[in-house]
Structures are given as structure tokens and as C-alpha cells.
Design an enzyme around this catalytic site. Structure first.
Site, short mmCIF file in Angstrom:
data_model
loop_
_atom_site.label_atom_id
_atom_site.label_comp_id
_atom_site.label_asym_id
_atom_site.label_seq_id
_atom_site.Cartn_x
_atom_site.Cartn_y
_atom_site.Cartn_z
N ARG A 214 3.67 1.48 -5.23
CA ARG A 214 3.94 0.27 -4.45
C ARG A 214 2.99 -0.87 -4.82
O ARG A 214 2.63 -1.69 -3.99
CB ARG A 214 3.87 0.55 -2.93
N SER B 65 10.47 1.47 5.40
CA SER B 65 9.15 2.11 5.55
C SER B 65 8.08 1.05 5.78
O SER B 65 7.88 0.18 4.93
CB SER B 65 8.80 2.92 4.31
N GLU C 21 2.85 -0.95 4.01
CA GLU C 21 3.59 -1.27 2.78
C GLU C 21 4.18 -2.68 2.90
O GLU C 21 4.39 -3.37 1.91
CB GLU C 21 4.71 -0.24 2.58
#
Length: 337
Positions: A162, A237, A333
Site C-alpha cells: 500500500r 478497508s 490505509e
């Protein structure tokens, strides 16, 4: 091209948060984008794609430039591979379905991830054993300061979990306008290594899955676990799965032998953040109009009129309790604005 003032961003972020932009404009071509950047050189700017990976905690005191560049084309192919260029404003899931309809392999495990194509390299998005870096060739980007075009290769993007150069070294310096992917035309590398996918395929009596079968399985799994942002505001998420050194993990695992984990290298393991959050007692917990989703603890949701600050407060409470319980830090995230 018309700049609008005091513009509501409620329909431009998947959390459905009410926040205002001081100024707002949608751009539909690279030429328009360059013109806007040039004409507003001294204005503060905020670049907006699909709005699927951000939490707005306040109004944006800047010129919000919404990237609405559309189009996709095959730019090169041989017997085995095809190179496809997609403009940054294409919806990611629609683009994935288009590749599958054309029997191009490589993106099927990332079906139904919200957002637009342009942000895929920024986050190095991924799901079920695949990441953007596996198929990414390059992207074209405009330098905000100079309006010059630069091409970033896979190696130059410094992809991590990520992570990419666009979140670090060149953050807020470039606007991605298109992305090129290299996909398979035959001998597809079908990835069904995740148990959920295997179980979904088995449920449908599929032993030799096609690209479409894998995509359908991923879509079914995601729809069973994740709320549709059109019905319940969310950004998928909210947290990253923490990656720990094996030596640190072994100490924690002694205390919590039931803790799930996946090996990512000889020295590191990944722990599912959703499991940690669920064990900490947050799954399905609601705080006014903000809360943790009942089916997937990784997902924070807006039940109606939550503010971005209220959702941020929930995330901080989750992080604090997980750290106090397990001694593990979980990071967001989502980009908090």
C-alpha cells in the site's frame, strides 16, 4: 470549464461525508488540466479522483480538481501479452470487467475494489494475492508546478505494501493522467491461493476456473463482507494489515496462540487487522452514526450523518485498544484529510 464555489463534496467521497470545497472544477482532458494548473498557479490545489480512499474531516480550503479523464485502448500486443492504457478517471471495477471481457488476465483478483484507475498506483492497491505492481508497466503524470509530462516506470514507483513514490518522495507534486498495464492473452496465471476464493469456486462446482470465474468469486466474497458505499458510506478497508518481524511476532504469538498470520518473507509475517479489531471487541460496534461494520471489522462506516471527525475518532479508539490489547500498531490505509 467552469470553476464552482462553495461546492459540496458529499457525492464525491464514498464515505458520503458532507464537506465543502472552496472551489471545484472537473477536468476531462490533459489539455484542460494543464490550462487549469497554469491559470491557477498560486492557488492551493487538491486533486480528487474517485474519492474512495479518503476521509474528509473538514472543508477543503483549496481549488479541488476532479480528474474525469476517460478512455482505454490497446497500445501494443504480441502473441502472449497485451499492453492496455487506461485514462485516470475510468472506474477501476468497470476497467477490470472490460479486461476480463476481452480475456486479458492479471487484474481479476482485484475486482470490485472501489475507486478510479489513476489512484491504483498511488496505493499499490491489491487483493487476494495480487497487487498493482504485478501488472503495472508505467503511468503518465503532470507536474503540478511546471505542467510538464513525466512517465514513471514500475521500478521508479518504489512500490511497497500500500505504498509508492506518490505517497512519499513526490507526494502532492504530480497528477496521474493514465496508467499502462501488461496483461496476459493466454496461459493466464490464475491465482486461487486464498481459501475464500477456493471455497466460493467449490460452492459453484468449478474446478478449472476462468478469469471470469475468479472475478465472480471475488465479487461474491466482497459483496458478502463489504457494504456497498451507495447504501452505507465507507472506503473499503480503513486499516492496513500490520507486518511484523518474525522475532516480535513470536513473542506476541505465545500470548495469543490463536492469532492468525501469513508469512510474507523469511523475516516477516502479516497479521490480519480485521481479526485484531474483532478480538478487541469492535466488530459491529456503533458510536452514533459512525461505527465498525458488522461483517468486516476492517471497514468503518457512516450510518447516515456522521462527520469525518466522528469516524476518525472511532479509528483512533480502535487503534488505541488494539495496541493496548496486543501491542501491535495498526495504521490507517485511508488518507485522512
Amino acid at each position: 470549464m467552469e470553476i464552482q464555489s462553495n461546492f459540496s463534496l458529499k457525492n464525491y467521497n464514498t464515505f458520503g461525508i458532507e464537506a465543502k470545497a472552496k472551489q471545484f472544477i472537473a477536468v476531462h482532458s490533459v489539455e484542460e488540466l494543464k490550462t487549469i494548473l497554469k491559470e491557477n498557479k498560486n492557488e492551493k490545489k487538491f486533486i480528487l479522483g474517485g474519492g474512495s480512499n479518503m476521509l474528509l474531516t473538514k472543508d477543503i480550503d483549496a481549488l479541488v480538481i476532479h480528474i474525469d479523464l476517460k478512455g482505454k485502448e490497446i497500445i501494443k500486443e504480441d502473441d502472449d501479452f497485451v499492453w492496455v492504457e487506461s485514462q485516470a478517471g475510468e472506474t477501476w471495477h468497470d476497467f477490470v470487467l472490460w479486461t476480463i471481457d476481452n480475456n486479458f488476465g492479471g487484474l481479476e483478483n482485484m475486482s470490485l475494489i472501489p475507486g478510479n484507475v489513476g489512484t491504483t498506483p498511488v496505493q499499490n492497491i491489491g487483493a487476494y494475492g495480487t497487487e498493482i505492481k504485478d501488472t503495472f508497466v508505467s503511468c503518465n503524470a503532470i507536474n503540478i508546478e511546471t505542467q510538464e509530462t513525466k512517465t514513471f516506470t514500475n521500478a521508479e514507483c518504489n512500490f511497497g505494501y500500500r505504498e509508492s513514490i506518490f505517497k512519499n518522495e513526490v507526494k502532492d507534486q504530480f497528477i496521474i493522467t493514465s496508467v499502462i498495464y501488461k496483461l496476459t492473452k493466454r496461459n493466464h496465471k490464475i491465482n486461487t491461493s486464498y481459501g475464500d476464493i477456493l471455497a466460493e469456486l467449490a460452492k459453484n462446482n468449478i474446478s478449472e476456473p476462468t478469469l471470469k470465474d475468479v472475478s465472480n468469486a471475488v465479487i461474491a466474497i466482497r459483496q458478502s463482507k463489504l457494504p456497498d458505499p451507495k447504501e452505507l458510506g465507507n472506503s473499503g478497508s480503513f486499516f492496513k494489515n500490520p507486518i511484523l518481524l518474525k522475532s516480535d511476532f513470536e513473542q506476541i504469538h505465545k500470548k495469543f496462540p490463536e492469532m492468525k498470520f501469513y508469512e510474507v518473507s523469511e523475516t516477516e509475517v502479516k497479521v490480519p487487522a480485521g481479526w485484531l479489531i474483532e478480538q478487541a471487541g469492535f466488530k459491529g460496534k456503533r458510536f452514533g452514526d459512525a461505527g465498525v461494520h458488522k461483517n468486516q471489522a476492517l471497514v468503518l462506516v457512516n450510518y447516515g450523518n456522521a462527520t469525518g471527525q466522528e469516524i476518525l475518532n472511532v479509528s483512533k479508539e480502535v487503534q488505541k485498544t488494539v495496541f493496548e490489547t496486543f501491542g501491535i500498531k495498526i495504521e490507517a490505509e485511508v488518507n485522512v484529510i
